[in-house]
Design a protein around this motif. Structure first.
Motif, short mmCIF file in Angstrom:
data_model
loop_
_atom_site.label_atom_id
_atom_site.label_comp_id
_atom_site.label_asym_id
_atom_site.label_seq_id
_atom_site.Cartn_x
_atom_site.Cartn_y
_atom_site.Cartn_z
N ILE A 194 -16.15 -19.27 -2.11
CA ILE A 194 -16.15 -19.61 -3.54
C ILE A 194 -14.72 -20.03 -3.90
CG2 ILE A 194 -16.50 -18.66 -5.88
CD1 ILE A 194 -18.59 -16.73 -4.47
N PRO A 195 -14.56 -21.19 -4.54
CA PRO A 195 -13.20 -21.73 -4.73
C PRO A 195 -12.29 -20.84 -5.58
CG PRO A 195 -14.87 -23.09 -5.84
CD PRO A 195 -15.61 -22.08 -5.06
N GLN A 196 -11.07 -20.64 -5.08
CA GLN A 196 -10.12 -19.76 -5.76
C GLN A 196 -8.70 -20.06 -5.24
OE1 GLN A 196 -10.56 -15.63 -4.78
NE2 GLN A 196 -10.69 -15.97 -2.59
N PRO A 197 -7.67 -19.54 -5.92
CA PRO A 197 -6.30 -19.73 -5.42
C PRO A 197 -6.04 -18.89 -4.17
CG PRO A 197 -6.30 -18.44 -7.46
CD PRO A 197 -7.71 -18.87 -7.23
N ASN A 198 -5.01 -19.27 -3.38
CA ASN A 198 -4.59 -18.44 -2.24
C ASN A 198 -4.03 -17.12 -2.76
OD1 ASN A 198 -5.17 -20.43 -0.31
ND2 ASN A 198 -3.24 -21.47 -0.83
N PHE A 199 -4.19 -16.08 -1.99
CA PHE A 199 -3.76 -14.76 -2.48
C PHE A 199 -3.46 -13.84 -1.30
CE2 PHE A 199 -7.18 -11.91 -1.23
CZ PHE A 199 -8.12 -12.83 -0.78
N SER A 200 -2.80 -12.73 -1.60
CA SER A 200 -2.67 -11.66 -0.62
C SER A 200 -2.54 -10.32 -1.35
CB SER A 200 -1.46 -11.92 0.27
OG SER A 200 -1.63 -11.27 1.49
N ARG A 201 -2.94 -9.27 -0.68
CA ARG A 201 -2.91 -7.93 -1.30
C ARG A 201 -1.73 -7.14 -0.75
NH1 ARG A 201 -7.31 -3.28 0.14
NH2 ARG A 201 -7.03 -4.17 2.20
N PHE A 202 -1.08 -6.33 -1.61
CA PHE A 202 0.07 -5.54 -1.16
C PHE A 202 0.11 -4.15 -1.77
CE2 PHE A 202 1.25 -9.99 -1.07
CZ PHE A 202 1.68 -10.12 0.24
N THR A 203 0.70 -3.22 -0.99
CA THR A 203 1.07 -1.92 -1.55
C THR A 203 2.56 -1.68 -1.29
OG1 THR A 203 0.39 -0.93 0.54
CG2 THR A 203 -1.19 -0.80 -1.27
N ASP A 204 3.20 -2.63 -0.61
CA ASP A 204 4.59 -2.49 -0.21
C ASP A 204 5.44 -3.58 -0.87
OD1 ASP A 204 6.49 -1.44 2.23
OD2 ASP A 204 6.76 -3.59 1.83
N ASN A 205 6.49 -3.17 -1.59
CA ASN A 205 7.33 -4.12 -2.34
C ASN A 205 7.90 -5.22 -1.44
OD1 ASN A 205 7.30 -1.51 -3.49
ND2 ASN A 205 8.79 -2.17 -5.01
N GLN A 206 8.47 -4.79 -0.30
CA GLN A 206 9.19 -5.77 0.54
C GLN A 206 8.23 -6.83 1.06
OE1 GLN A 206 12.31 -5.89 0.21
NE2 GLN A 206 12.17 -3.96 -0.91
#
Ligand code: AMP
Ligand code: GLY
Length: 419
Positions: free
Chosen positions: A115-127
């Motif tokens: 389903i069309p959407q922007p690129n993304f990534s998930r994080f729990t770490d600031n760096q």
């Protein structure tokens, strides 16, 4: 039948007004409701987040159907709890409401079902999050994974703003809701909100709207829950609608079934109309606020009938008719919102404001003090809707009504539907 509306904002005021006109509605209740809603329903002093107490009240008042307005009780499983007690519930299960409750779930879901959407990534770490921002280059959007009352999204213009936002969110800026964050590509285009009624794989298009999410004129200032809206969106065409159904709404409905989380109820897809076609910004598992205040006044068929058919797996049989008129709503908020504000200022003589036909004042964050005066308790306080043949006419009427409201501590945008 006796019906309960859960919630106490402008959206629930719009739901109450629409449902109260149905001949099928014997008694209408709201929990907790507000002074505006109390003109249409008996308000029960009850948190919308106390599932057990809501079920007890349903039994006490012989309530057969519960219409759940806000996302928090849906994500917390109120619909499941009601169904387990043999009470009809309008809204998705907690598992399906994850489409709104976790932005990561929604992004991962769209990725899995193309389903069309922007690129993304998930994080729990600031760096790691900052490294991703570095790689992306210019603008990006940082989002709290969990629910944050429409405030957990920051569109970052600079790397510094992105880094500061990442630090703020990962150090508990939105409590547990921002323990996990999403960093995503910033996409451009007009925004369109699509509202559909979904029962497993069956999708019925209801209406489109355009929200005005930023606090100030010209789309300046912080994101809010919405400072005004219009319906339909000026961008809606038959072709666009078909495209959204085919590429977004149908795949969402099918994907949720395949995931073992069949979706039921209103799905609100927030979309960006990019040069490469519509892309998903977010999903909400309910009507929008203030979008409900422009969509429901345009609905000419019986809302309760529609909800009941849907709850009995017969939504296909519903007759759904919307007016060709457009509607606009202007939100009046407490000065300082979405930041801190001074609550409890008095809104004088609101019941005496003369209203043209097709104008209406919805209450959101209002309450009544001991003297019986209406006070401004929440951030967003009123939404003033007008329905007319053109955006221009609806604008004139809505702002004329706004100008009659005697509330010193309020502010509003003056450019809603100014296109
Ligand atoms: P949301 O709460 O996810 O709807 O985000 C609030 C607002 O932030 C949206 O209405 C958009 O204006 C903006 N926004 C969210 N995600 C993006 C994105 N990936 N690119 C550009 N703007 C975005
Ligand atoms: N107006 C945006 C929302 O209801 O989430």
């Amino acid at each position: 039948m006796n019906v309960l509306i859960v919630g106490g904002g402008g959206r629930e005021h719009a739901l109450a007004k629409a449902i109260s006109t149905s001949i099928k509605c014997t008694r209408l209740y709201a929990a907790p409701g507000n002074p505006g809603i109390s003109k249409f329903a008996t308000c029960i002093e009850l948190s919308s987040e106390n599932n057990e107490a809501i079920i007890q009240e349903c039994k006490r008042f012989n309530i057969e159907l519960v219409v759940i307005g806000p996302e928090v009780p849906l994500v917390a499983g109120l619909a499941d709890a009601l169904r387990a007690s043999n009470i009809l519930a309008f809204g998705p299960s907690a598992a399906a409401a994850e489409l709104e409750g976790s932005k990561y779930f929604a992004r991962d879901f769209c990725k899995r079902y193309d389903i069309p959407q922007p690129n993304f990534s998930r994080f729990t770490d600031n760096q790691k999050a900052k490294k991703y921002v570095d790689e992306m280059g210019s603008e990006c959007v940082v989002k709290a994974d969990g629910l944050a009352a429409g405030k957990g999204v920051v569109v970052c213009k600079t790397k510094k703003q992105a880094f500061d936002t990442i630090d703020m969110m990962l150090s508990g800026g939105f409590g547990a809701a921002s323990d996990t964050i999403i960093v995503e590509e910033c996409i451009c285009g007009a925004e369109l909100s699509a509202f559909a009624l979904i029962d497993s794989e069956e999708v019925i298009w209801l209406a489109s709207a355009r929200d005005h999410k930023r606090a100030f004129n010209g789309d300046e200032g912080p994101n809010t829950g919405g400072m005004g809206a219009v319906s339909p969106s000026p961008d809606e065409t038959n072709k666009l609608r078909e495209h959204i159904i085919e590429k977004i709404l149908n795949p969402v409905a099918k994907g949720m079934v395949l995931d073992g989380k069949p979706y039921t109820g209103i799905l609100y897809a927030g979309l960006m109309l990019t040069d490469a076609g519509p892309k998903v910004i977010e999903f909400n598992c309910r009507f929008g606020d203030p979008e409900a205040q422009v969509i429901l006044p345009r609905l000419e068929s019986d809302l309760l009938d529609l909800i009941l058919l849907h709850c009995n797996q017969a939504q296909k049989d519903a007759v759904i008719k919307f007016s060709n008129d457009v509607a606009i709503t202007v939100v009046m908020a407490n000065k300082g919102y979405p930041g801190s504000y001074e609550p409890n200022s008095i809104i004088k003589d609101i019941d005496l404001v003369s209203l043209n036909t097709d104008c209406f004042i919805y209450h959101s964050g209002t309450a009544m003090n001991q003297k019986g005066e209406i006070i401004a308790k929440g951030g967003r306080v009123l939404s003033i809707t007008a329905k007319a043949k053109s955006y221009q006419k609806a604008r004139l009427e809505a702002y004329e009504t706004v100008s009659k409201i005697n509330w010193e501590n309020g502010f509003y945008r003056t450019d809603i539907a100014d296109f």
